[in-house]
Design a protein around this motif. Structure first.
Motif, PDB file in Angstrom:
ATOM      1  N   SER A 134       0.794  -1.360  -0.117  1.00  0.00           N
ATOM      2  CA  SER A 134      -0.079   0.264   0.046  1.00  0.00           C
ATOM      3  C   SER A 134       0.655   1.233  -0.086  1.00  0.00           C
ATOM      4  O   SER A 134       0.287   2.215  -0.306  1.00  0.00           O
ATOM      5  CB  SER A 134      -0.869   0.270   1.184  1.00  0.00           C
ATOM      6  OG  SER A 134      -0.184  -0.034   2.391  1.00  0.00           O
ATOM      7  N   VAL A 135       2.223   1.211   0.317  1.00  0.00           N
ATOM      8  CA  VAL A 135       3.125   2.297   0.064  1.00  0.00           C
ATOM      9  C   VAL A 135       3.885   2.343  -1.093  1.00  0.00           C
ATOM     10  O   VAL A 135       4.674   3.123  -1.169  1.00  0.00           O
ATOM     11  CB  VAL A 135       4.041   2.378   1.602  1.00  0.00           C
ATOM     12  CG1 VAL A 135       3.159   2.844   2.566  1.00  0.00           C
ATOM     13  CG2 VAL A 135       4.965   1.360   1.531  1.00  0.00           C
ATOM     14  N   GLY A 136       3.641   1.182  -1.934  1.00  0.00           N
ATOM     15  CA  GLY A 136       4.365   1.157  -3.345  1.00  0.00           C
ATOM     16  C   GLY A 136       4.954   0.054  -3.690  1.00  0.00           C
ATOM     17  O   GLY A 136       4.781  -0.863  -2.831  1.00  0.00           O
ATOM     18  N   VAL A 137       5.453   0.137  -4.635  1.00  0.00           N
ATOM     19  CA  VAL A 137       6.133  -1.182  -5.102  1.00  0.00           C
ATOM     20  C   VAL A 137       7.701  -1.147  -4.989  1.00  0.00           C
ATOM     21  O   VAL A 137       8.270  -0.226  -4.939  1.00  0.00           O
ATOM     22  CB  VAL A 137       5.943  -1.570  -6.674  1.00  0.00           C
ATOM     23  CG1 VAL A 137       4.352  -1.618  -7.062  1.00  0.00           C
ATOM     24  CG2 VAL A 137       6.485  -0.506  -7.582  1.00  0.00           C
ATOM     25  N   LEU A 138       8.149  -2.367  -4.750  1.00  0.00           N
ATOM     26  CA  LEU A 138       9.622  -2.406  -4.456  1.00  0.00           C
ATOM     27  C   LEU A 138      10.250  -3.697  -4.944  1.00  0.00           C
ATOM     28  O   LEU A 138       9.679  -4.614  -4.860  1.00  0.00           O
ATOM     29  CB  LEU A 138       9.855  -2.539  -2.943  1.00  0.00           C
ATOM     30  CG  LEU A 138      11.388  -2.568  -2.386  1.00  0.00           C
ATOM     31  CD1 LEU A 138      12.145  -1.276  -2.692  1.00  0.00           C
ATOM     32  CD2 LEU A 138      11.289  -2.911  -0.844  1.00  0.00           C
ATOM     33  N   GLU A 139      11.169  -3.591  -5.691  1.00  0.00           N
ATOM     34  CA  GLU A 139      12.046  -4.825  -6.107  1.00  0.00           C
ATOM     35  C   GLU A 139      12.901  -5.453  -5.276  1.00  0.00           C
ATOM     36  O   GLU A 139      13.838  -4.788  -4.594  1.00  0.00           O
ATOM     37  CB  GLU A 139      12.876  -4.453  -7.392  1.00  0.00           C
ATOM     38  CG  GLU A 139      13.556  -5.592  -8.207  1.00  0.00           C
ATOM     39  CD  GLU A 139      14.028  -5.176  -9.517  1.00  0.00           C
ATOM     40  OE1 GLU A 139      15.247  -5.398  -9.487  1.00  0.00           O
ATOM     41  OE2 GLU A 139      13.493  -4.898 -10.432  1.00  0.00           O
ATOM     42  N   ILE A 140      12.753  -6.574  -5.028  1.00  0.00           N
ATOM     43  CA  ILE A 140      13.273  -7.386  -3.961  1.00  0.00           C
ATOM     44  C   ILE A 140      14.168  -8.726  -4.587  1.00  0.00           C
ATOM     45  O   ILE A 140      13.833  -9.145  -5.666  1.00  0.00           O
ATOM     46  CB  ILE A 140      12.512  -7.808  -2.804  1.00  0.00           C
ATOM     47  CG1 ILE A 140      11.403  -8.738  -3.087  1.00  0.00           C
ATOM     48  CG2 ILE A 140      12.025  -6.707  -1.838  1.00  0.00           C
ATOM     49  CD1 ILE A 140      10.718  -9.680  -2.073  1.00  0.00           C
TER      50      ILE A 140
END
Length: 159
Positions: A134-140
């Motif tokens: 809900s706070v964004g997308v993140l590549e992990i």
């Protein structure tokens, strides 16, 4: 404006840290959410489960929505279940992580499930996954562990 953009980019970037023993540890952060030890099992099936530790260091709830791959393959949040002696996973809605708490995605618990693979995931390799929150997308960066692993190879190490 430039400082705001730079700060936003830094908040969404992976942080590569070292533990007390000098070994690299993968820690990823976005909007107060800290993601530790993302991993999956090696598999030659058309599906895989992704596990990780999630810590909300912010002051508002953060929902874990799902994940995706650059190829467009979607990962769905699922929960483990036993029904009539059969193991399986049921789809789940987004799950909130309250401020100051953590949520662990683990075998026989919660996970993000991907279906539709055409290639095997080999132990020792890494796999790029985009976590959707809900706070964004993140590549992990997801580590591929042994096909029978029950924890990440770095689990239990200090951060």
């Amino acid at each position: 404006m430039k400082r705001l953009l730079a700060a936003a980019l830094l908040m969404a970037a992976p942080v590569l840290a070292e533990n007390d023993h000098g070994a690299p540890v993968h820690v990823f952060e976005i909007g107060g959410l800290e993601i530790l030890h993302p991993w999956t099992n090696a598999t030659d099936h058309d599906h895989a489960l992704v596990f990780m530790e999630l810590h909300n260091e912010g002051d508002a709830p953060i929902e874990i929505i799902g994940a995706r791959l650059d190829s467009g393959l979607e990962g769905q949040l699922v929960g483990f279940r036993m029904k009539d002696g059969e193991m399986g996973f049921d789809p789940l809605p987004p799950i909130p992580v309250a401020p100051g708490t953590h949520l662990d995605l683990t075998p026989d618990g919660l996970a993000i499930r991907f279906d539709g693979f055409t290639e095997a995931l080999e132990e020792g390799h890494h796999w790029e996954v985009v976590l959707v929150t809900s706070v964004g997308v993140l590549e992990i960066d997801v580590s591929v562990e042994d096909e029978d692993a029950r924890t990440h190879g770095h689990a239990g190490h200090a951060h």
